[in-house]
Write an enzyme that holds these catalytic residues in place. Structure first.
Site, PDB file in Angstrom:
ATOM      1  N   GLU A  63      27.682  27.270   6.952  1.00  0.00           N
ATOM      2  CA  GLU A  63      28.275  28.173   7.944  1.00  0.00           C
ATOM      3  C   GLU A  63      27.428  29.432   7.996  1.00  0.00           C
ATOM      4  OE1 GLU A  63      32.402  28.840   7.015  1.00  0.00           O
ATOM      5  OE2 GLU A  63      32.874  26.692   7.132  1.00  0.00           O
ATOM      6  N   PRO A  64      27.673  30.292   9.001  1.00  0.00           N
ATOM      7  CA  PRO A  64      26.862  31.510   9.095  1.00  0.00           C
ATOM      8  C   PRO A  64      26.836  32.299   7.776  1.00  0.00           C
ATOM      9  CG  PRO A  64      28.160  31.246  11.085  1.00  0.00           C
ATOM     10  CD  PRO A  64      28.564  30.121  10.171  1.00  0.00           C
ATOM     11  N   ALA A 109      27.916  31.007   4.709  1.00  0.00           N
ATOM     12  CA  ALA A 109      28.017  30.103   3.551  1.00  0.00           C
ATOM     13  C   ALA A 109      26.875  29.104   3.618  1.00  0.00           C
ATOM     14  CB  ALA A 109      29.369  29.385   3.553  1.00  0.00           C
ATOM     15  N   SER A 129      23.681  28.784   0.747  1.00  0.00           N
ATOM     16  CA  SER A 129      23.544  28.352  -0.656  1.00  0.00           C
ATOM     17  C   SER A 129      24.908  28.307  -1.331  1.00  0.00           C
ATOM     18  CB  SER A 129      22.622  29.311  -1.412  1.00  0.00           C
ATOM     19  OG  SER A 129      21.303  29.212  -0.910  1.00  0.00           O
ATOM     20  N   ILE A 161      23.351  22.717  12.028  1.00  0.00           N
ATOM     21  CA  ILE A 161      23.738  21.308  11.996  1.00  0.00           C
ATOM     22  C   ILE A 161      22.673  20.460  12.707  1.00  0.00           C
ATOM     23  CG2 ILE A 161      25.558  19.632  12.489  1.00  0.00           C
ATOM     24  CD1 ILE A 161      26.148  22.029  10.406  1.00  0.00           C
ATOM     25  N   ARG A 189     -16.670  15.209  10.785  1.00  0.00           N
ATOM     26  CA  ARG A 189     -17.145  16.575  10.998  1.00  0.00           C
ATOM     27  C   ARG A 189     -18.450  16.821  10.225  1.00  0.00           C
ATOM     28  NH1 ARG A 189     -17.304  21.134  14.075  1.00  0.00           N
ATOM     29  NH2 ARG A 189     -17.268  23.030  12.816  1.00  0.00           N
ATOM     30  N   GLY A 246     -10.376  23.592   9.262  1.00  0.00           N
ATOM     31  CA  GLY A 246     -10.869  24.909   9.661  1.00  0.00           C
ATOM     32  C   GLY A 246     -10.150  25.422  10.903  1.00  0.00           C
ATOM     33  N   GLY A 247     -10.903  26.071  11.783  1.00  0.00           N
ATOM     34  CA  GLY A 247     -10.310  26.634  13.004  1.00  0.00           C
ATOM     35  C   GLY A 247      -9.602  25.575  13.844  1.00  0.00           C
ATOM     36  N   GLU A 257      18.988  20.954   2.810  1.00  0.00           N
ATOM     37  CA  GLU A 257      19.705  20.230   1.730  1.00  0.00           C
ATOM     38  C   GLU A 257      19.603  21.015   0.426  1.00  0.00           C
ATOM     39  OE1 GLU A 257      20.280  16.146   1.592  1.00  0.00           O
ATOM     40  OE2 GLU A 257      19.861  15.828   3.717  1.00  0.00           O
TER      41      GLU A 257
HETATM   42  N1  CAA Z   1      28.722  15.674  -8.020  1.00  0.00           N
HETATM   43  C1  CAA Z   1      30.061  15.677  -8.044  1.00  0.00           C
HETATM   44  N2  CAA Z   1      30.786  16.787  -8.036  1.00  0.00           N
HETATM   45  C2  CAA Z   1      30.148  17.973  -8.020  1.00  0.00           C
HETATM   46  C3  CAA Z   1      28.747  18.063  -8.019  1.00  0.00           C
HETATM   47  C4  CAA Z   1      28.018  16.841  -8.007  1.00  0.00           C
HETATM   48  N3  CAA Z   1      26.679  16.824  -7.967  1.00  0.00           N
HETATM   49  N4  CAA Z   1      28.395  19.339  -8.008  1.00  0.00           N
HETATM   50  C5  CAA Z   1      29.523  20.048  -8.019  1.00  0.00           C
HETATM   51  N5  CAA Z   1      30.607  19.221  -8.001  1.00  0.00           N
HETATM   52  C6  CAA Z   1      32.013  19.561  -7.951  1.00  0.00           C
HETATM   53  C7  CAA Z   1      32.613  19.622  -9.289  1.00  0.00           C
HETATM   54  O1  CAA Z   1      33.915  19.073  -9.191  1.00  0.00           O
HETATM   55  C8  CAA Z   1      32.701  21.093  -9.620  1.00  0.00           C
HETATM   56  O2  CAA Z   1      33.861  21.331 -10.345  1.00  0.00           O
HETATM   57  P1  CAA Z   1      33.841  21.271 -11.965  1.00  0.00           P
HETATM   58  O3  CAA Z   1      33.244  22.568 -12.372  1.00  0.00           O
HETATM   59  O4  CAA Z   1      35.282  21.138 -12.280  1.00  0.00           O
HETATM   60  O5  CAA Z   1      33.032  20.121 -12.371  1.00  0.00           O
HETATM   61  C9  CAA Z   1      32.850  21.736  -8.235  1.00  0.00           C
HETATM   62  O6  CAA Z   1      32.180  20.842  -7.357  1.00  0.00           O
HETATM   63  C10 CAA Z   1      32.220  23.077  -8.119  1.00  0.00           C
HETATM   64  O7  CAA Z   1      30.895  23.019  -8.580  1.00  0.00           O
HETATM   65  P2  CAA Z   1      30.071  24.303  -8.989  1.00  0.00           P
HETATM   66  O8  CAA Z   1      30.923  25.189  -9.844  1.00  0.00           O
HETATM   67  O9  CAA Z   1      28.758  23.846  -9.505  1.00  0.00           O
HETATM   68  O10 CAA Z   1      29.932  25.040  -7.567  1.00  0.00           O
HETATM   69  P3  CAA Z   1      29.124  26.332  -7.145  1.00  0.00           P
HETATM   70  O11 CAA Z   1      29.933  27.082  -6.176  1.00  0.00           O
HETATM   71  O12 CAA Z   1      28.564  27.025  -8.347  1.00  0.00           O
HETATM   72  O13 CAA Z   1      27.913  25.699  -6.261  1.00  0.00           O
HETATM   73  C11 CAA Z   1      25.749  24.765  -5.876  1.00  0.00           C
HETATM   74  C12 CAA Z   1      26.987  24.825  -6.755  1.00  0.00           C
HETATM   75  C13 CAA Z   1      24.857  23.750  -6.549  1.00  0.00           C
HETATM   76  C14 CAA Z   1      25.035  26.096  -5.758  1.00  0.00           C
HETATM   77  C15 CAA Z   1      26.151  24.241  -4.467  1.00  0.00           C
HETATM   78  O14 CAA Z   1      26.911  25.214  -3.763  1.00  0.00           O
HETATM   79  C16 CAA Z   1      24.971  23.848  -3.609  1.00  0.00           C
HETATM   80  O15 CAA Z   1      24.455  22.737  -3.745  1.00  0.00           O
HETATM   81  N6  CAA Z   1      24.529  24.749  -2.717  1.00  0.00           N
HETATM   82  C17 CAA Z   1      23.503  24.415  -1.731  1.00  0.00           C
HETATM   83  C18 CAA Z   1      24.160  23.832  -0.522  1.00  0.00           C
HETATM   84  C19 CAA Z   1      23.276  22.880   0.212  1.00  0.00           C
HETATM   85  O16 CAA Z   1      22.525  22.101  -0.374  1.00  0.00           O
HETATM   86  N7  CAA Z   1      23.401  22.895   1.518  1.00  0.00           N
HETATM   87  C20 CAA Z   1      22.667  21.999   2.318  1.00  0.00           C
HETATM   88  C21 CAA Z   1      23.295  21.879   3.649  1.00  0.00           C
HETATM   89  S1  CAA Z   1      23.043  20.308   4.343  1.00  0.00           S
HETATM   90  C22 CAA Z   1      21.565  20.351   5.146  1.00  0.00           C
HETATM   91  O17 CAA Z   1      20.735  21.166   4.950  1.00  0.00           O
HETATM   92  C23 CAA Z   1      21.401  19.172   6.001  1.00  0.00           C
HETATM   93  C24 CAA Z   1      20.427  19.167   7.076  1.00  0.00           C
HETATM   94  O18 CAA Z   1      20.482  19.886   8.050  1.00  0.00           O
HETATM   95  C25 CAA Z   1      19.398  18.122   7.055  1.00  0.00           C
END
Ligand code: CAA
Length: 368
Positions: free
Chosen positions: A116-117, A119, A121, A146, A257, A329-330, A353
């Protein structure tokens, strides 16, 4: 055999349009048609739901070979996997049957709506809400970045169902493009992957049947993270393909080249650069295929493996494509040659991702 088949198709039907798709920032319709005609647009869909049932390594090879000629087009098989994997991993049998069949047939692509805007990382900091209303859920919010938004028929949307529980209060849903209240923002003007539309998805009182929830209430964040464990490997594949495309082009160029009376390939400085590029690609490929095998087996260290492959391969893609521009190069700096496009396309693999900084957090928390 799979690699040879995808390579010939990609070279014949996708490569000829790659420059125009980038230049005009238009969706690679020719690539979609060629991939669908050859059942390569969503190879990961299991056979029991009408798909080809390709394993994780085969899926990687398809994405790699498409990315070698056109990174934008490789987002078709990659994001179809990303968007639909939450359903495959956690959805009910009914949801799988309902949505995997049209995906496998090529009647509708799938996108993944986590960010989201405010949210990115911090994915669990999302604000999009889903509120229960009898047999329905009502979704409101904005999803950003998206991939293939507007082109896809189906969207996996993560939304807050209990704001008091942070990640444990997030649930996943399937939303359809035709659901009332779904609309899209203007396409982002990006550095690369210009053929793949990146748009906001607006959810304005979108009322969907309760059985469109993927898995149990409150499991959406875990499903989203489990999905990324598998699909970060597809981004590694994309990075690998872009890097291989750049090396292949540069390798040909340095033999043609001539400077100082001989092909520049005869100079040791050039040879050392090519050797380093090939060595890095080999290492990235080994890591990516190892991670794909871990994905297929569901190994305990998959979270680490997926993050490591994505992080390493994307850094390699950036280095190799930058070196390819250097070797030309260029000429390499102009849009008359494909390597500057590959360099721009490579950059996104270090960002999406999960940024490579987030990959390092993920690896550090899940050391093997
Ligand atoms: N598998 C299963 N469950 C998981 C998990 C995993 N790999 N990772 C986390 N969880 C679950 C767990 O249940 C965990 O709870 P517990 O602590 O009880 O185990 C819960 O989620 C919360 O996990 P964290 O406390 O680790 O969460 P966090 O808020 O600290 O965030 C983070 C962790 C790794 C930073 C995560 O937010 C993240 O991966 N951020 C990056 C987001 C991202 O990759 N976005 C990509 C968008 S998609 C995209 O880019 C697609 C595109 O366009 C091509």
């Amino acid at each position: 055999m799979l690699r040879d088949a995808v390579r010939s198709l990609a070279e014949a039907k996708i490569a000829p349009h790659a420059a125009a798709v980038d230049e005009e920032a238009r969706f690679p319709r020719e690539a979609l048609e060629a991939l669908v005609a050859n059942d390569l647009h969503a190879v990961h869909v299991p056979e029991e739901y009408g798909g080809s049932g390709a394993d994780a390594l085969a899926t990687v090879i398809v994405i790699e070979e498409v990315a070698r000629v056109c990174a934008s087009s490789s987002l078709i098989p990659a994001v179809n996997k990303l968007g639909s994997l939450p359903v495959i991993l956690s959805g009910s049998e009914e949801l799988k049957k309902k949505y995997m069949a049209p995906l496998a047939k090529g009647d509708g692509m799938f996108s993944y709506c986590l960010s989201e805007p405010d949210a990115g990382s911090d994915a669990a900091g999302m604000k999009t809400k889903a509120v229960r209303d009898g047999d329905f859920w009502v979704l409101n919010g904005v999803k950003r970045w998206i991939t293939n938004a507007g082109e896809s028929e189906f969207y996996t949307v993560m939304a807050v169902t209990d704001p008091s529980k942070r990640s444990k209060g997030i649930s996943a849903f399937v939303v359809e493009k035709s659901d009332e209240g779904v609309s899209f923002g203007a396409p982002e003007k990006k550095l690369g992957i210009k053929g793949s539309p990146t748009r906001e998805v607006y959810l304005d009182n979108v009322r969907i049947p309760a059985d469109r929830m993927i898995g149990e209430e409150g499991t959406g964040f875990a499903t989203a993270m489990k999905t990324l464990d598998h699909t970060r490997i597809t981004i590694a594949a994309q990075a690998l393909g872009i890097a291989q495309g750049a090396l292949d082009y540069a390798k040909g160029y340095v033999q043609e080249r001539k400077q100082f009376g001989k092909p520049i390939a005869d100079f040791q400085g050039i040879q050392f650069m090519l050797a380093d590029m090939a060595m890095k690609i080999s290492a990235a490929r080994a890591l990516t295929y190892q991670a794909a095998a871990a994905s297929e087996r569901g190994d305990a260290d998959l979270t680490y493996q997926g993050a490591a492959a994505k992080c390493f391969a994307s850094d390699v893609a950036m280095e190799v494509t930058t070196d390819a521009v250097q070797l030309l190069g260029g000429y390499g700096y102009t849009r008359d040659y494909p390597v500057e496009r590959m360099m721009r396309d490579a950059k996104i693999t270090q960002l999406y991702e999960g940024t490579n900084q987030i990959q390092r957090i993920v690896m550090a928390r899940n050391l093997p």
